[in-house]
Scaffold this motif. Sequence first.
Motif, short mmCIF file in Angstrom:
data_model
loop_
_atom_site.label_atom_id
_atom_site.label_comp_id
_atom_site.label_asym_id
_atom_site.label_seq_id
_atom_site.Cartn_x
_atom_site.Cartn_y
_atom_site.Cartn_z
N ASP A 55 0.85 -1.19 0.00
CA ASP A 55 0.00 0.00 0.00
C ASP A 55 0.89 1.24 0.00
O ASP A 55 1.61 1.50 0.96
CB ASP A 55 -0.90 -0.02 1.25
CG ASP A 55 -1.86 1.17 1.30
OD1 ASP A 55 -1.80 2.03 0.39
OD2 ASP A 55 -2.64 1.25 2.27
N TYR A 56 0.81 2.03 -1.08
CA TYR A 56 1.68 3.20 -1.19
C TYR A 56 1.40 4.24 -0.10
O TYR A 56 2.28 5.04 0.26
CB TYR A 56 1.55 3.85 -2.56
CG TYR A 56 0.26 4.60 -2.80
CD1 TYR A 56 0.14 5.93 -2.45
CD2 TYR A 56 -0.85 3.97 -3.36
CE1 TYR A 56 -1.04 6.64 -2.66
CE2 TYR A 56 -2.03 4.65 -3.57
CZ TYR A 56 -2.12 5.98 -3.22
OH TYR A 56 -3.29 6.66 -3.42
N THR A 71 3.77 3.43 -11.92
CA THR A 71 2.55 2.65 -12.02
C THR A 71 1.83 3.00 -13.33
O THR A 71 2.25 3.93 -14.03
CB THR A 71 1.64 2.97 -10.82
OG1 THR A 71 1.41 4.39 -10.80
CG2 THR A 71 2.29 2.55 -9.51
N SER A 73 -0.37 4.76 -16.05
CA SER A 73 -0.62 6.21 -16.16
C SER A 73 -1.92 6.67 -15.52
O SER A 73 -1.95 7.74 -14.90
CB SER A 73 -0.59 6.62 -17.63
OG SER A 73 0.66 6.33 -18.21
N PRO A 74 -3.03 5.91 -15.62
CA PRO A 74 -4.28 6.39 -15.00
C PRO A 74 -4.20 6.57 -13.49
O PRO A 74 -5.04 7.25 -12.91
CB PRO A 74 -5.30 5.31 -15.38
CG PRO A 74 -4.76 4.70 -16.63
CD PRO A 74 -3.27 4.70 -16.44
N THR A 75 -3.19 5.96 -12.84
CA THR A 75 -3.08 6.06 -11.37
C THR A 75 -2.18 7.21 -10.93
O THR A 75 -2.10 7.49 -9.72
CB THR A 75 -2.51 4.75 -10.79
OG1 THR A 75 -1.14 4.60 -11.20
CG2 THR A 75 -3.31 3.54 -11.25
N HIS A 76 -1.50 7.86 -11.85
CA HIS A 76 -0.48 8.84 -11.47
C HIS A 76 -1.03 9.98 -10.63
O HIS A 76 -0.43 10.38 -9.63
CB HIS A 76 0.19 9.42 -12.72
CG HIS A 76 1.11 8.46 -13.40
ND1 HIS A 76 1.80 8.77 -14.56
CD2 HIS A 76 1.47 7.19 -13.08
CE1 HIS A 76 2.53 7.73 -14.92
NE2 HIS A 76 2.35 6.76 -14.05
N HIS A 77 -2.18 10.52 -11.02
CA HIS A 77 -2.71 11.70 -10.32
C HIS A 77 -3.01 11.38 -8.86
O HIS A 77 -2.60 12.13 -7.95
CB HIS A 77 -3.96 12.21 -11.03
CG HIS A 77 -4.56 13.41 -10.37
ND1 HIS A 77 -5.60 13.32 -9.46
CD2 HIS A 77 -4.27 14.73 -10.45
CE1 HIS A 77 -5.92 14.52 -9.03
NE2 HIS A 77 -5.13 15.40 -9.61
N GLU A 78 -3.70 10.31 -8.63
CA GLU A 78 -4.10 9.97 -7.25
C GLU A 78 -2.88 9.71 -6.38
O GLU A 78 -2.76 10.23 -5.25
CB GLU A 78 -5.01 8.74 -7.24
CG GLU A 78 -5.41 8.30 -5.84
CD GLU A 78 -6.28 7.05 -5.83
OE1 GLU A 78 -6.43 6.47 -4.74
OE2 GLU A 78 -6.79 6.66 -6.89
N ILE A 79 -1.95 8.89 -6.87
CA ILE A 79 -0.78 8.53 -6.07
C ILE A 79 0.11 9.75 -5.83
O ILE A 79 0.56 10.01 -4.71
CB ILE A 79 0.02 7.40 -6.74
CG1 ILE A 79 -0.82 6.12 -6.82
CG2 ILE A 79 1.31 7.12 -5.97
CD1 ILE A 79 -0.17 4.98 -7.58
N THR A 160 -3.83 0.03 -22.73
CA THR A 160 -4.22 1.22 -21.97
C THR A 160 -3.98 2.52 -22.72
O THR A 160 -4.87 3.36 -22.82
CB THR A 160 -3.46 1.27 -20.63
OG1 THR A 160 -2.04 1.14 -20.90
CG2 THR A 160 -3.89 0.13 -19.72
#
Length: 342
Positions: A55-56, A71, A73-79, A160
């Motif tokens: 878990d980051y 990770t 690309s779609p996860t970049h903003h949240e993380i 993706t």
Amino acid sequence: MKYGVIGTGYWGSNHARVASELAAEGAIDDVVLCDVDERRLAELCESYGVEGVTDYERLPEIGVDAATISTPSPTHHEIATTLLERGVDVIVEKPLALDGDDAWSIVETAREHDRTLAVGHIFRHHPALVDLRDRIDRGELGRLKYLTTSRFSFRAPRETTGALYSLGVHDVDVSNYLLGRDPERIYCSLDDAVREGIDETATLVMEYDGATSVINESWQVPVFGKRRDLVVVGTEKAAYVDYLDDNVVELYDSRVTERGGELRVRDEGKQVHTAPNDEPLRAEIEDFVAASRGDGTLRAPGRVGARAVELLEHATRSAEEHTVVSVGERGARTDAMTPRNR
């Protein structure tokens, strides 16, 4: 410094390797790997003798100061925004995000929390390209007139992101990097004959004040094997870089001159220059670590990544509307950035 690597797939595993090498040399203190794939995580942690978490969001809790985000690309903003808000400096693999609003949101979060934000535009650390940029800055090529880039291979398109966001993002940024400015207009054509909605071929023409950059990207060209190269033509000399030959720059002393009203071709041959052969990924991470400590200036700060995403959005709109698109000004948030994140 405790360093985290989030995402340990193909490219993330390379980040894990470089981080572990830096730790072994004492350049950073500890490394923590993070991945939702427990088996892969365990194998890498055992291989490098480092700690791992799934878990980051645990990374700030265990004292991680800076981290790579590698990770999907779609996860970049949240993380990225989560870690920046919690005091962790981050380097985000390209593209920074999949739309301009999210990309500039990450940049703004870094500014608000006074954190270092870098983007994995690795070709800004490619030895041959760094050498070429220095020669351009010294005026060896004269005024740049024309750039053309090809990235060809033969493979199934990704599920993706298409060739524009996977490959074109590099060369859009390289064009800006070498020319030192943004394009004024973009024309783009995309093809998705293999997997609907995922472009396997992207062709871009970017018009600058006094220069043109033509970018060709495709996963559907079986002719060359793997081809990645760049030609830069100036008023005094031209240059050729084969990205697969990391540290070689070819300079062509060729130009057209006018004498007595007559145009003549002047060709005085080719020179081959060899730059120091530093690993681009290691140079990129060392650059980020130094900036995180306040000891250096980023070659690819957050705003560079956000602007590249904006230009990809313009290119996508051009392809959808079958028209030339005027680029306009940079994102409104640019002027508010601190030197640390610019």
